[in-house]
Design an enzyme around this catalytic site. Structure first.
Site, mmCIF file in Angstrom:
data_model
loop_
_atom_site.group_PDB
_atom_site.id
_atom_site.type_symbol
_atom_site.label_atom_id
_atom_site.label_comp_id
_atom_site.label_asym_id
_atom_site.label_seq_id
_atom_site.Cartn_x
_atom_site.Cartn_y
_atom_site.Cartn_z
ATOM 1 C CB SER A 31 -0.902 0.026 1.237
ATOM 2 O OG SER A 31 -1.831 -1.023 1.204
ATOM 3 C CG HIS A 62 -2.704 -2.392 -3.379
ATOM 4 N ND1 HIS A 62 -1.854 -3.454 -3.147
ATOM 5 C CD2 HIS A 62 -2.888 -1.803 -2.170
ATOM 6 C CE1 HIS A 62 -1.559 -3.507 -1.854
ATOM 7 N NE2 HIS A 62 -2.188 -2.529 -1.243
ATOM 8 C CG HIS A 84 -4.499 -7.768 0.893
ATOM 9 N ND1 HIS A 84 -4.584 -6.951 -0.214
ATOM 10 C CD2 HIS A 84 -3.480 -7.282 1.644
ATOM 11 C CE1 HIS A 84 -3.654 -6.008 -0.134
ATOM 12 N NE2 HIS A 84 -2.972 -6.191 0.977
ATOM 13 C CE1 TYR A 86 -8.249 -6.275 2.364
ATOM 14 C CE2 TYR A 86 -6.317 -6.840 3.659
ATOM 15 C CZ TYR A 86 -6.954 -6.024 2.747
ATOM 16 O OH TYR A 86 -6.279 -4.951 2.201
ATOM 17 C CD GLU A 87 -7.871 -7.707 -2.091
ATOM 18 O OE1 GLU A 87 -8.321 -7.101 -3.084
ATOM 19 O OE2 GLU A 87 -6.680 -8.080 -1.990
ATOM 20 C CB ALA A 114 1.504 -0.131 4.682
ATOM 21 C CG MET A 212 -4.386 -6.721 7.728
ATOM 22 S SD MET A 212 -5.807 -5.699 7.267
ATOM 23 C CE MET A 212 -5.958 -4.668 8.740
ATOM 24 C CB SER A 213 0.045 -8.330 3.092
ATOM 25 O OG SER A 213 1.065 -7.446 3.538
ATOM 26 C CG ASN A 236 -0.976 2.596 11.298
ATOM 27 O OD1 ASN A 236 -0.946 2.284 10.102
ATOM 28 N ND2 ASN A 236 -1.302 1.735 12.238
ATOM 29 C CG HIS A 247 -6.118 2.247 3.555
ATOM 30 N ND1 HIS A 247 -5.146 1.284 3.751
ATOM 31 C CD2 HIS A 247 -6.087 2.530 2.228
ATOM 32 C CE1 HIS A 247 -4.570 0.997 2.591
ATOM 33 N NE2 HIS A 247 -5.114 1.742 1.657
#
Length: 272
Positions: A31, A62, A84, A86-87, A114, A212-213, A236, A247
């Site tokens: 990201s 992306h 991902h 989560y997608e 990120a 998350m990746s 963050n 995000h």
């Protein structure tokens, strides 16, 4: 349904038909970090929706395309945007591009992301060299029957992030006066950001950053025999360490540190 090997053959033949040949390094740009691909020389670009058996990225920041060419004197195939879990994609789909890179004879993978800082010494904008990871995503891309031609049933993960590559990256950071942290990345499934309790758990478990990746892709890279270098941009502080999470902040922070990030990757590529 076509087997994985048949799908890989179809995908790689299509990619080669577009003029993409020898690949040394695969790059996965997370990201807000995809701008590095714009510096690839003699670039050839293929959008994901053109490529047989490729999914499509749905996340802001992306671009959703492969970029092939020369970067820092090396032949690279870069993903501007990743997929991902989560997608809604399976782990096997998320990691399919790494299989493709291995099939195109890449010997190494540089993976970026990120991440949220868990280490109390981290601040937004820090770059973290990934030394190891913790898979807390609830799945593994190697579940199911193993294809021996692609890799061993039980891959060794004791040096998932190649030590000699990390050493080169640290040397580059010192020469370029880039403040480079080191730490362990813990992968969660998402898409929710971690709760404050989960962040305290991650810190107790030994994590320095969460995201998350990355973890699935690195597992498949190791299974495929690729050497891996991983870099996180701490965009963050994780939940409970700052007021809220958004995000937009992720993308804004990567924009702020992009010069150091691009310099670190390019100069490390040159040194490898």
């Amino acid at each position: 349904m076509d087997s994985l090997q048949e799908k890989l053959k179809e995908t790689t033949e299509f990619i080669k038909s577009k003029g993409i040949g020898n690949v040394e390094f695969g790059l996965i740009l997370g990201s807000g970090l995809g701008e590095l691909a714009e510096e690839i020389e003699d670039a050839q670009t293929i959008t994901y929706d053109q490529i047989p058996h490729f999914p499509v990225s749905t996340v802001t920041g992306h671009a959703g395309q492969l970029v092939y060419g020369t970067l820092a004197g090396k032949r690279v195939l870069a993903m501007q945007g990743r997929f991902h879990y989560y997608e809604g994609y399976s782990m096997q789909t998320v990691t399919y591009p790494v299989r493709v890179m291995a099939a195109l004879k890449a010997h190494s993978l540089i993976v970026t992301n990120a991440a949220g800082g868990v280490n109390l010494d981290f601040t937004p904008g820090d770059l973290m060299l990934i030394t190891d990871h913790i898979n807390f995503m609830g799945s593994n891309p190697l579940f199911g029957a193993n294809i021996d031609e692609l890799g061993p049933r039980f891959p060794d993960m004791s040096e998932a992030y190649r030590l000699s590559y990390r050493t080169k990256a640290k040397e580059v950071a010192e020469r370029q006066n880039i403040h480079l942290k080191e730490g362990i990345y813990m992968g969660f499934s998402g898409p929710t950001y971690e709760t404050p309790a989960e962040v305290r758990f991650a810190r107790t478990a030994g994590a320095d950053a969460v995201g998350m990746s990355t973890v699935p892709e690195v597992i498949v890279a190791c299974h495929s025999g690729l050497n891996v270098l991983g870099i996180s941009c701490v965009t963050n502080l994780a939940a409970g360490m700052q007021k809220s999470l958004d995000h937009k902040e992720v993308v804004a922070t990567t924009e702020r540190v992009k010069i150091d990030f691009k310099t670190l990757v390019k100069e490390t590529l040159k040194a490898l």
